[in-house]
Design a protein around this motif. Sequence first.
Motif, PDB file in Angstrom:
ATOM      1  N   VAL A 134       1.073  -1.346   0.045  1.00  0.00           N
ATOM      2  CA  VAL A 134      -0.040   0.046  -0.060  1.00  0.00           C
ATOM      3  C   VAL A 134       0.978   1.147   0.022  1.00  0.00           C
ATOM      4  CG1 VAL A 134      -1.900   1.243   1.265  1.00  0.00           C
ATOM      5  CG2 VAL A 134      -1.939  -1.291   1.269  1.00  0.00           C
ATOM      6  N   SER A 135       0.690   2.255  -1.171  1.00  0.00           N
ATOM      7  CA  SER A 135       1.431   3.375  -0.903  1.00  0.00           C
ATOM      8  C   SER A 135       0.207   4.597  -0.851  1.00  0.00           C
ATOM      9  CB  SER A 135       2.133   3.748  -2.212  1.00  0.00           C
ATOM     10  OG  SER A 135       3.106   2.637  -2.546  1.00  0.00           O
ATOM     11  N   LEU A 136       0.610   5.450   0.377  1.00  0.00           N
ATOM     12  CA  LEU A 136      -0.343   6.354   0.471  1.00  0.00           C
ATOM     13  C   LEU A 136       0.208   7.832   0.439  1.00  0.00           C
ATOM     14  CD1 LEU A 136      -1.673   4.908   3.863  1.00  0.00           C
ATOM     15  CD2 LEU A 136      -2.759   4.949   1.847  1.00  0.00           C
ATOM     16  N   ILE A 137      -0.448   8.722  -0.331  1.00  0.00           N
ATOM     17  CA  ILE A 137      -0.021  10.073  -0.285  1.00  0.00           C
ATOM     18  C   ILE A 137      -1.142  10.863   0.159  1.00  0.00           C
ATOM     19  CG2 ILE A 137       0.763  11.849  -1.731  1.00  0.00           C
ATOM     20  CD1 ILE A 137       1.975   9.843  -3.671  1.00  0.00           C
ATOM     21  N   VAL A 138      -1.018  11.849   0.958  1.00  0.00           N
ATOM     22  CA  VAL A 138      -2.039  12.841   1.429  1.00  0.00           C
ATOM     23  C   VAL A 138      -1.985  14.208   0.659  1.00  0.00           C
ATOM     24  CG1 VAL A 138      -2.809  14.374   3.382  1.00  0.00           C
ATOM     25  CG2 VAL A 138      -2.060  11.884   3.901  1.00  0.00           C
ATOM     26  N   ILE A 139      -3.338  14.373   0.109  1.00  0.00           N
ATOM     27  CA  ILE A 139      -3.239  15.520  -0.781  1.00  0.00           C
ATOM     28  C   ILE A 139      -4.295  16.509  -0.011  1.00  0.00           C
ATOM     29  CG2 ILE A 139      -3.655  16.615  -3.084  1.00  0.00           C
ATOM     30  CD1 ILE A 139      -3.319  13.667  -4.025  1.00  0.00           C
ATOM     31  N   PRO A 140      -3.760  17.941   0.262  1.00  0.00           N
ATOM     32  CA  PRO A 140      -4.692  18.877   0.842  1.00  0.00           C
ATOM     33  C   PRO A 140      -5.542  19.319  -0.236  1.00  0.00           C
ATOM     34  CG  PRO A 140      -2.442  19.533   0.979  1.00  0.00           C
ATOM     35  CD  PRO A 140      -2.387  18.187   0.468  1.00  0.00           C
ATOM     36  N   ILE A 141      -6.786  19.432  -0.165  1.00  0.00           N
ATOM     37  CA  ILE A 141      -7.661  20.218  -1.012  1.00  0.00           C
ATOM     38  C   ILE A 141      -8.802  20.643  -0.352  1.00  0.00           C
ATOM     39  CG2 ILE A 141      -8.967  17.973  -1.528  1.00  0.00           C
ATOM     40  CD1 ILE A 141      -8.073  20.577  -4.061  1.00  0.00           C
ATOM     41  N   SER A 142      -9.024  22.172  -0.763  1.00  0.00           N
ATOM     42  CA  SER A 142     -10.191  22.743  -0.109  1.00  0.00           C
ATOM     43  C   SER A 142     -10.254  22.592   1.334  1.00  0.00           C
ATOM     44  CB  SER A 142     -11.405  22.239  -0.943  1.00  0.00           C
ATOM     45  OG  SER A 142     -12.720  23.072  -0.665  1.00  0.00           O
ATOM     46  N   GLY A 143      -9.388  22.610   1.871  1.00  0.00           N
ATOM     47  CA  GLY A 143      -9.479  22.415   3.608  1.00  0.00           C
ATOM     48  C   GLY A 143      -9.428  21.268   4.166  1.00  0.00           C
ATOM     49  N   ARG A 144      -9.468  20.244   3.314  1.00  0.00           N
ATOM     50  CA  ARG A 144      -9.531  18.813   3.542  1.00  0.00           C
ATOM     51  C   ARG A 144      -8.579  17.995   3.203  1.00  0.00           C
ATOM     52  NH1 ARG A 144     -15.792  16.634   2.767  1.00  0.00           N
ATOM     53  NH2 ARG A 144     -16.700  17.886   4.608  1.00  0.00           N
ATOM     54  N   ASP A 145      -8.237  16.816   3.600  1.00  0.00           N
ATOM     55  CA  ASP A 145      -7.118  15.913   3.294  1.00  0.00           C
ATOM     56  C   ASP A 145      -7.601  14.871   2.717  1.00  0.00           C
ATOM     57  OD1 ASP A 145      -4.806  17.493   4.217  1.00  0.00           O
ATOM     58  OD2 ASP A 145      -5.228  16.686   6.191  1.00  0.00           O
ATOM     59  N   ILE A 146      -7.537  14.554   1.381  1.00  0.00           N
ATOM     60  CA  ILE A 146      -7.554  13.418   0.538  1.00  0.00           C
ATOM     61  C   ILE A 146      -6.531  12.380   0.568  1.00  0.00           C
ATOM     62  CG2 ILE A 146      -8.256  12.366  -1.640  1.00  0.00           C
ATOM     63  CD1 ILE A 146     -10.536  14.724  -1.987  1.00  0.00           C
ATOM     64  N   THR A 147      -6.560  11.143   0.864  1.00  0.00           N
ATOM     65  CA  THR A 147      -5.453  10.172   0.810  1.00  0.00           C
ATOM     66  C   THR A 147      -5.419   9.435  -0.612  1.00  0.00           C
ATOM     67  OG1 THR A 147      -5.279  10.040   3.036  1.00  0.00           O
ATOM     68  CG2 THR A 147      -4.269   8.484   2.082  1.00  0.00           C
ATOM     69  N   TYR A 148      -4.534   9.547  -1.443  1.00  0.00           N
ATOM     70  CA  TYR A 148      -4.344   9.145  -2.631  1.00  0.00           C
ATOM     71  C   TYR A 148      -3.711   7.747  -2.268  1.00  0.00           C
ATOM     72  CZ  TYR A 148      -2.924   7.974  -7.533  1.00  0.00           C
ATOM     73  OH  TYR A 148      -2.729   7.403  -8.635  1.00  0.00           O
ATOM     74  N   MET A 149      -4.503   6.326  -2.422  1.00  0.00           N
ATOM     75  CA  MET A 149      -3.780   5.102  -2.024  1.00  0.00           C
ATOM     76  C   MET A 149      -3.657   4.219  -3.232  1.00  0.00           C
ATOM     77  SD  MET A 149      -5.295   2.492   0.841  1.00  0.00           S
ATOM     78  CE  MET A 149      -7.074   2.607   0.423  1.00  0.00           C
ATOM     79  N   ARG A 150      -2.665   3.609  -3.437  1.00  0.00           N
ATOM     80  CA  ARG A 150      -2.276   2.676  -4.478  1.00  0.00           C
ATOM     81  C   ARG A 150      -1.920   1.262  -4.052  1.00  0.00           C
ATOM     82  NH1 ARG A 150       2.065   1.197  -7.721  1.00  0.00           N
ATOM     83  NH2 ARG A 150       3.463   2.542  -6.517  1.00  0.00           N
TER      84      ARG A 150
END
Length: 205
Positions: free
Chosen positions: A108-124
Amino acid sequence: WDDAVRLLFQESGGVLRHLFEKSLDPVLLLGGARIVDCNRAALEFMDASAKEQLIGQNLASFSPDQQPDGRLSPVKEEEILRNVLVEKVARLEWLLRSLKGRQLWIIVSLIVIPISGRDITYMRWADISAQKRTEEALITSRLQLAEAMDLAQIVYWQFDPATEEFIFNDDFYAFYGTSAEREGGYRMRWEEYLARFVPVEDRSL
């Protein structure tokens, strides 16, 4: 979360959406701990026919109760997600079960992307199931071989190049009229082996 995901794709100029949809590896987006979107590869990997079968769930929802290290899947997932919000990236091995019950080993590779005041985690996910099955088969084969040699009372030794040590079995020591306990274990460096088991006149051969 739908608005955040839409904005995320828009701000990348469509590049992220293309990578997301066309990736051959399963890719999922997390809002908090929950899956908010996934690509076609993720559906196929999980034996799912529709996104609704994955969206709203978390990683532990598709995992055995415990991971191979003995930790409870929900507890381990919670710790990983808590840490990734601080570190912003993470990479780890995880054991899943598909909707049809298939055991799936993944990285599992995880990258946190901040967007519009929230954190979305991109998971591959990267599938390493075949590699794990090969490793398990090799371990089983070695155990079976060791058992067979013990039953047959075969004198056995091998050399470990990583430690530059010989590894002996009980029958090896019995052949020389001694024991692992008396010799200090089953491992021995080359110099020790020469000194204990090889006659002086044969050491130069």
